[in-house]
Design an enzyme around this catalytic site. Structure first.
Site, PDB file in Angstrom:
ATOM      1  N   CYS A   4      -7.846 -10.293   3.241  1.00  0.00           N
ATOM      2  CA  CYS A   4      -6.580 -10.889   2.947  1.00  0.00           C
ATOM      3  C   CYS A   4      -6.007 -11.912   3.750  1.00  0.00           C
ATOM      4  CB  CYS A   4      -5.747  -9.509   2.492  1.00  0.00           C
ATOM      5  SG  CYS A   4      -4.118 -10.227   2.119  1.00  0.00           S
ATOM      6  N   CYS A  57       2.260  -9.951   6.302  1.00  0.00           N
ATOM      7  CA  CYS A  57       2.980  -9.315   5.154  1.00  0.00           C
ATOM      8  C   CYS A  57       3.355  -7.794   5.580  1.00  0.00           C
ATOM      9  CB  CYS A  57       1.850  -9.277   3.980  1.00  0.00           C
ATOM     10  SG  CYS A  57       2.147  -7.863   2.639  1.00  0.00           S
ATOM     11  N   CYS A  80      -0.450  -3.934   4.404  1.00  0.00           N
ATOM     12  CA  CYS A  80      -1.528  -3.145   4.824  1.00  0.00           C
ATOM     13  C   CYS A  80      -1.801  -3.444   6.573  1.00  0.00           C
ATOM     14  CB  CYS A  80      -2.608  -4.106   4.341  1.00  0.00           C
ATOM     15  SG  CYS A  80      -2.793  -3.614   2.569  1.00  0.00           S
ATOM     16  N   CYS A 109      -2.241 -10.038  -4.452  1.00  0.00           N
ATOM     17  CA  CYS A 109      -2.215  -8.961  -3.560  1.00  0.00           C
ATOM     18  C   CYS A 109      -3.440  -8.190  -4.074  1.00  0.00           C
ATOM     19  CB  CYS A 109      -1.107  -8.007  -3.662  1.00  0.00           C
ATOM     20  SG  CYS A 109      -0.996  -6.580  -2.594  1.00  0.00           S
ATOM     21  N   GLN A 119       2.729   8.552  -9.857  1.00  0.00           N
ATOM     22  CA  GLN A 119       1.949   8.003  -8.649  1.00  0.00           C
ATOM     23  C   GLN A 119       1.410   6.706  -8.931  1.00  0.00           C
ATOM     24  OE1 GLN A 119       1.907   9.570  -5.795  1.00  0.00           O
ATOM     25  NE2 GLN A 119       2.350  11.566  -5.817  1.00  0.00           N
ATOM     26  N   GLU A 154      14.271  20.052  -9.924  1.00  0.00           N
ATOM     27  CA  GLU A 154      14.339  18.597  -9.529  1.00  0.00           C
ATOM     28  C   GLU A 154      15.938  18.210  -9.426  1.00  0.00           C
ATOM     29  OE1 GLU A 154      14.346  14.910  -7.869  1.00  0.00           O
ATOM     30  OE2 GLU A 154      12.336  16.026  -8.197  1.00  0.00           O
ATOM     31  N   ASP A 213       6.575  19.624  -3.155  1.00  0.00           N
ATOM     32  CA  ASP A 213       6.300  18.132  -3.014  1.00  0.00           C
ATOM     33  C   ASP A 213       7.411  17.443  -2.428  1.00  0.00           C
ATOM     34  OD1 ASP A 213       5.222  15.646  -2.895  1.00  0.00           O
ATOM     35  OD2 ASP A 213       4.652  15.522  -4.846  1.00  0.00           O
ATOM     36  N   CYS A 237       3.896  13.759   2.180  1.00  0.00           N
ATOM     37  CA  CYS A 237       3.686  12.246   2.417  1.00  0.00           C
ATOM     38  C   CYS A 237       4.035  11.952   3.689  1.00  0.00           C
ATOM     39  CB  CYS A 237       4.473  11.494   1.570  1.00  0.00           C
ATOM     40  SG  CYS A 237       6.361  11.760   1.757  1.00  0.00           S
TER      41      CYS A 237
END
Length: 542
Positions: free
Chosen positions: A72, A78, A81, A160, A284, A334, A382, A409
């Site tokens: 890339c 950017c 990544c 991208c 997701q 939730e 989660d 995460c």
């Protein structure tokens, strides 16, 4: 002591959680983006803090064996990544080590039962969602792409490698429309102009595409032309909408949607379930790896069809619903009302009839479920990046589930929370890192915990009055007999007040009005379980 603009030679020996290489100068750690473990390089110091510094790669003297040619051209500026310059095998090793380091250093764990990381089948074109900020370049033309690292400066981007090719076609058609229509560009400083973001979603399995223009206004110039140009460039498109966002905020989406053409949602299939996805809905972004993550979570849950499953922080219900067919009952909780409504719709759409969804934060939902007598066999959590509140973990432990499956995460907050779980009578059985976002610094993890000592749980037993040292005529569920049973069976004293509270909770009788007694104590969790066991013994409840 090193100072700004110093040059020094060093070898990169490790990586930070954000994907920068680590070397040392004058005994101080220096973080250098765009490097790899094993690089021998010249580094320029760009910032010095009290305990560490930041550097820039000036010259690569001896490249690491992990290095590869970046695919890339804007990967550096950017900032989305951070691993496009190393092999995927090296990236997976770094992410595995990141999880292990967090568990050891933050959690204090040794000999962690870690399974191999679940790598992705592809490092490219895996994202099903894209949100591109829009701004003006110095020459007054529209630019659209991604923010540079730690800034709101837009790096103009025409493709991208993380996004599907269909998004590139839609974005180019949008650029062409803006030039023809002359629609104004939003200026966040002045809070003027219209076009704020181009937001796109696609269904990996369905192939449906939704284009959403986020605007500081209700109408766009040349809406018919926009629809025509998008449909010609993207035959797969199924909906075009305008999202109205008048707020001075960094939040991308406003609350109101207006459909220009087609439908305002897309469909996609995940774990054999079909989901309707709106611009606001959580889904997701890497569907293939989400299936790998959910399948691992289901494996860890070990459901047989007889269990009550609690899904905390359930969002739109995807994790819980993917396991619902293996459980007797699913309860999801939730805090976001729209997500709860989506979860209920998703359950109905997929003919899931054993699911219930509650609206509330995890702490309140867990407490409510506990107080109404729910005792889930398995709990899936989660949480957001900040992890669980300590009170949530305490309440989960008080529910005494056989297993807790934790989807994380952030390895740091995972390690912190697992440490509390182990203090609450749980053992870590297994941990699996999952690479949901190849090329980026992020890594997901799924862990399973089991209760340490089944002997501490209160299992319903059938003991005759004779076995208990009681006469047959005393085998009645009187307050005295219930208290006596609890003391002899569980070795603890309980008051008639606690028994009355539990009778009222189970609907066995109406508790006397004690509203004037503000200091009335509540039955503790351990005594609650013992009294419920007594109720079962005397045949008062199942």
């Amino acid at each position: 002591m090193i100072k700004k603009n110093d040059l020094f030679e060093a070898e990169i020996t490790a990586m930070t959680a954000e994907g920068s290489g680590i070397c040392r100068a004058d005994g101080m750690a220096v973080f250098v983006p765009g490097t790899a473990v094993g690089d021998r390089c010249v580094v320029r110091v760009v910032k010095v803090l009290k305990k560490y510094a930041f550097g820039r790669l000036e010259e690569l003297l001896t490249p690491s064996l992990d290095r590869t040619t970046p695919d890339c051209p804007i990967a550096g500026p950017c900032g989305g990544c951070v691993y496009r310059h190393i092999t995927y095998e090296a990236e997976l090793k770094i992410k595995t080590q990141r999880v292990r380091d967090a568990l050891e250093r933050i959690g204090g764990f040794e000999n962690i039962p870690m399974e191999p990381i679940l790598g992705a089948p592809s490092r490219t074109r895996y994202r099903n969602k894209c949100q591109l900020p829009i701004g003006l370049s110095k020459n007054g033309e529209m630019q659209m792409g991604f923010y540079a690292v730690n800034s709101h400066r837009i790096i103009d981007t025409h493709t991208c490698l993380l996004q599907p090719e269909v998004f590139d076609r839609a974005a180019e058609a949008f650029r062409a429309w803006q030039k023809l229509s002359g629609e104004s560009i939003y200026d966040e400083a002045a809070h003027s102009g219209v076009l704020r973001h181009l937001y796109m979603r696609c269904g990996e399995k369905s192939g449906e595409v939704l284009v959403c223009i986020v605007a500081n206004g209700a109408k766009l110039h040349g809406e018919d032309l926009l629809v025509k140009m998008l449909r010609e460039a993207v035959p797969e498109i199924t909906g075009i909408v305008v999202n109205i966002n008048h707020e001075r905020t960094n939040v991308v989406l406003g609350r109101e949607l207006r459909t220009l053409w087609g439908k305002p949602t897309i469909r996609d299939t995940l774990c054999r379930l079909e989901f309707e996805i709106s611009p606001h809905a959580f889904y997701q972004v890497n569907r293939t790896q989400a299936e790998a993550l959910y399948n691992k979570a289901a494996e860890y849950a070990g459901l047989t069809g007889a269990e009550t499953l609690l899904d905390l922080y359930c969002g739109t219900g995807t994790i819980g619903l993917s396991m619902a067919s293996r459980a007797k009952k699913l309860i999801g909780a939730e805090i976001i009302p729209s997500a709860v409504e989506n979860a209920r719709k998703n359950a109905a759409h997929n003919h899931v009839t054993n699911a219930e969804f509650l609206c509330g934060d995890a702490k309140d939902a867990a407490r409510i479920l506990y107080e109404r007598g729910e005792r889930p066999d398995v709990i899936v959590i989660d949480p957001p990046r900040k992890g669980c509140d300590a009170a949530v973990i305490t309440t989960i432990a008080a529910m005494r589930p056989t297993r807790v499956v934790y989807v994380s995460c952030d390895p740091a907050t995972l390690a912190r929370d697992l440490k509390q779980f182990t203090a609450e009578d749980y053992n870590i059985e297994a941990v699996t890192p999952v690479d949901m976002f190849p090329g980026t610094a992020h890594v997901e993890t799924v862990a399973v915990l089991s209760r340490k000592s089944a002997s501490k749980s209160f299992i319903p037993v059938s003991i005759s009055p004779k076995d208990m040292g009681l006469s047959e005529e005393k085998d009645q569920p009187t307050y005295a007999n219930i208290c006596d049973y609890v003391q002899k069976t569980h070795g603890m004293k309980v008051s008639s007040l606690y028994v009355a509270q539990m009778k009222a909770e189970c609907g066995l009788e109406t508790q006397a009005d004690r509203s004037g007694d503000k200091k009335q104590p509540k039955c503790p969790p351990e005594k609650r379980e013992a009294i419920l066991d007594a109720f079962r013994h005397f045949g008062m409840i199942d």
